[in-house]
Design a protein around this motif. Sequence first.
Motif, PDB file in Angstrom:
ATOM      1  N   PRO A 126      21.493   8.697 124.037  1.00 44.84           N
ATOM      2  CA  PRO A 126      21.078   9.606 122.964  1.00 44.84           C
ATOM      3  C   PRO A 126      21.664  11.004 123.085  1.00 44.84           C
ATOM      4  O   PRO A 126      21.113  11.947 122.527  1.00 44.84           O
ATOM      5  N   LEU A 127      22.770  11.146 123.802  1.00 42.16           N
ATOM      6  CA  LEU A 127      23.389  12.455 124.016  1.00 42.16           C
ATOM      7  C   LEU A 127      24.653  12.612 123.180  1.00 42.16           C
ATOM      8  O   LEU A 127      25.556  13.356 123.538  1.00 42.16           O
ATOM      9  N   SER A 128      24.717  11.906 122.043  1.00 46.89           N
ATOM     10  CA  SER A 128      25.937  11.883 121.249  1.00 46.89           C
ATOM     11  C   SER A 128      26.261  13.204 120.564  1.00 46.89           C
ATOM     12  O   SER A 128      27.318  13.348 119.955  1.00 46.89           O
ATOM     13  N   ASP A 129      25.353  14.187 120.655  1.00 46.41           N
ATOM     14  CA  ASP A 129      25.668  15.519 120.141  1.00 46.41           C
ATOM     15  C   ASP A 129      26.381  16.368 121.196  1.00 46.41           C
ATOM     16  O   ASP A 129      26.603  17.559 120.987  1.00 46.41           O
ATOM     17  N   GLN A 130      26.742  15.739 122.324  1.00 44.92           N
ATOM     18  CA  GLN A 130      27.418  16.429 123.423  1.00 44.92           C
ATOM     19  C   GLN A 130      28.792  15.796 123.662  1.00 44.92           C
ATOM     20  O   GLN A 130      29.058  14.659 123.257  1.00 44.92           O
ATOM     21  N   ARG A 131      29.659  16.542 124.346  1.00 40.93           N
ATOM     22  CA  ARG A 131      30.934  16.013 124.806  1.00 40.93           C
ATOM     23  C   ARG A 131      30.956  16.070 126.334  1.00 40.93           C
ATOM     24  O   ARG A 131      30.363  16.947 126.945  1.00 40.93           O
ATOM     25  N   VAL A 132      31.691  15.126 126.926  1.00 40.47           N
ATOM     26  CA  VAL A 132      31.791  15.012 128.373  1.00 40.47           C
ATOM     27  C   VAL A 132      33.131  15.587 128.817  1.00 40.47           C
ATOM     28  O   VAL A 132      34.184  15.197 128.294  1.00 40.47           O
ATOM     29  N   TYR A 133      33.082  16.500 129.804  1.00 35.48           N
ATOM     30  CA  TYR A 133      34.297  17.139 130.326  1.00 35.48           C
ATOM     31  C   TYR A 133      34.432  16.871 131.814  1.00 35.48           C
ATOM     32  O   TYR A 133      33.455  16.944 132.559  1.00 35.48           O
ATOM     33  N   GLN A 134      35.640  16.585 132.250  1.00 35.70           N
ATOM     34  CA  GLN A 134      35.916  16.424 133.673  1.00 35.70           C
ATOM     35  C   GLN A 134      35.871  17.774 134.371  1.00 35.70           C
ATOM     36  O   GLN A 134      36.374  18.772 133.857  1.00 35.70           O
ATOM     37  N   GLY A 135      35.292  17.789 135.564  1.00 35.30           N
ATOM     38  CA  GLY A 135      35.297  18.995 136.377  1.00 35.30           C
ATOM     39  C   GLY A 135      36.402  18.973 137.410  1.00 35.30           C
ATOM     40  O   GLY A 135      36.643  19.963 138.095  1.00 35.30           O
ATOM     41  N   SER A 136      37.081  17.845 137.531  1.00 34.26           N
ATOM     42  CA  SER A 136      38.218  17.716 138.442  1.00 34.26           C
ATOM     43  C   SER A 136      39.085  16.568 137.964  1.00 34.26           C
ATOM     44  O   SER A 136      38.634  15.694 137.210  1.00 34.26           O
ATOM     45  N   LYS A 137      40.325  16.564 138.395  1.00 27.98           N
ATOM     46  CA  LYS A 137      41.253  15.505 138.006  1.00 27.98           C
ATOM     47  C   LYS A 137      40.765  14.151 138.501  1.00 27.98           C
ATOM     48  O   LYS A 137      41.032  13.104 137.892  1.00 27.98           O
ATOM     49  N   GLU A 138      40.035  14.143 139.612  1.00 27.15           N
ATOM     50  CA  GLU A 138      39.569  12.899 140.210  1.00 27.15           C
ATOM     51  C   GLU A 138      38.378  12.276 139.478  1.00 27.15           C
ATOM     52  O   GLU A 138      38.006  11.128 139.738  1.00 27.15           O
ATOM     53  N   THR A 139      37.768  13.013 138.588  1.00 26.76           N
ATOM     54  CA  THR A 139      36.576  12.514 137.906  1.00 26.76           C
ATOM     55  C   THR A 139      36.914  11.326 137.012  1.00 26.76           C
ATOM     56  O   THR A 139      37.806  11.415 136.162  1.00 26.76           O
ATOM     57  N   ASP A 140      36.202  10.227 137.194  1.00 31.63           N
ATOM     58  CA  ASP A 140      36.388   9.019 136.407  1.00 31.63           C
ATOM     59  C   ASP A 140      35.481   9.091 135.174  1.00 31.63           C
ATOM     60  O   ASP A 140      34.251   9.112 135.304  1.00 31.63           O
TER      61      ASP A 140
END
Length: 285
Positions: free
Chosen positions: A67-81
């Motif tokens: 239910p978090l579709s009003d948000q975007r997901v961002y990597q905090g490092s290149k290694e983040t999957d």
Amino acid sequence: MNRIVAIPALVSLLVLTGCTGAGGNPPGTGGTPTSAVKTPSEAATEDDTVVADEPLPVGLCGQAPAPLSDQRVYQGSKETDCGQARDALTAFGRGEDSVDESGHGTLVDGWSCVFPMDNEIVDYAITLSCEKGGQRFVLRPRSVAVPAGYAVLPWDYEGTATGAAGIYFTTESRKHHCSFTETELGCDNFNFPDDLPPVRYMGQPQQPTAIVLEPQGSPRFEVYGDPTFTQYSDSGEWGADTRVLGYGEVLWVRGIGCTTDPDRGVVCTNGQHGFEISSKRYAIN
């Protein structure tokens, strides 16, 4: 509230789209084409449908699952999957330790997550930060557009010297020292180009000592008697205790996003306007 330590990363270059070159080569020359780097708002439609041959900007994993579709997901490092980040977000609410409340945290599928304080959400547009090993991801509202790059945690850059107020950073070369105040972002001149436009100071044209960008409007050069945006350490040195903003990392505070680059130096934008400045060249818009 326990804080998560930011993870340095060497990543792709951030190009300041729309800047007009001055005093050197224009942005994008000899590097990543300007058109290849897009803000999240440019790369995705309202439902985040992305054309297959148009990849997401560096550091953006896309829309968070319901239910978090009003948000975007961002990597905090290149290694983040990104897949693991989405799995963790899907798992929220399953365990009794999940506490979705300002200033609290939770453990989800091995991720240690922190819900920032209300004032931090307003200032930094981060609604959630999760870390596991060498990975980190953050959530931001879809309404917020940030530059391409890997998201660092602004509270890790808070001033450490006695009386220091603001968010401070320096480049890996330590030639440029910058800080966010309540109203603006500024960078002091420790090694700026010699061909900057002069600024009148005490009735005379002077070489600028700083560049300033507010949340709205174009950047401007200023002259100050002493370094204004550099942290003065308790040991009596300018910038000695200031944290480095690594190449390709993005620090976003109150509507202004900054990154650093080995050739461009400091690159900052408020969405419509911005600048890039190194010891050899500059560009402003």
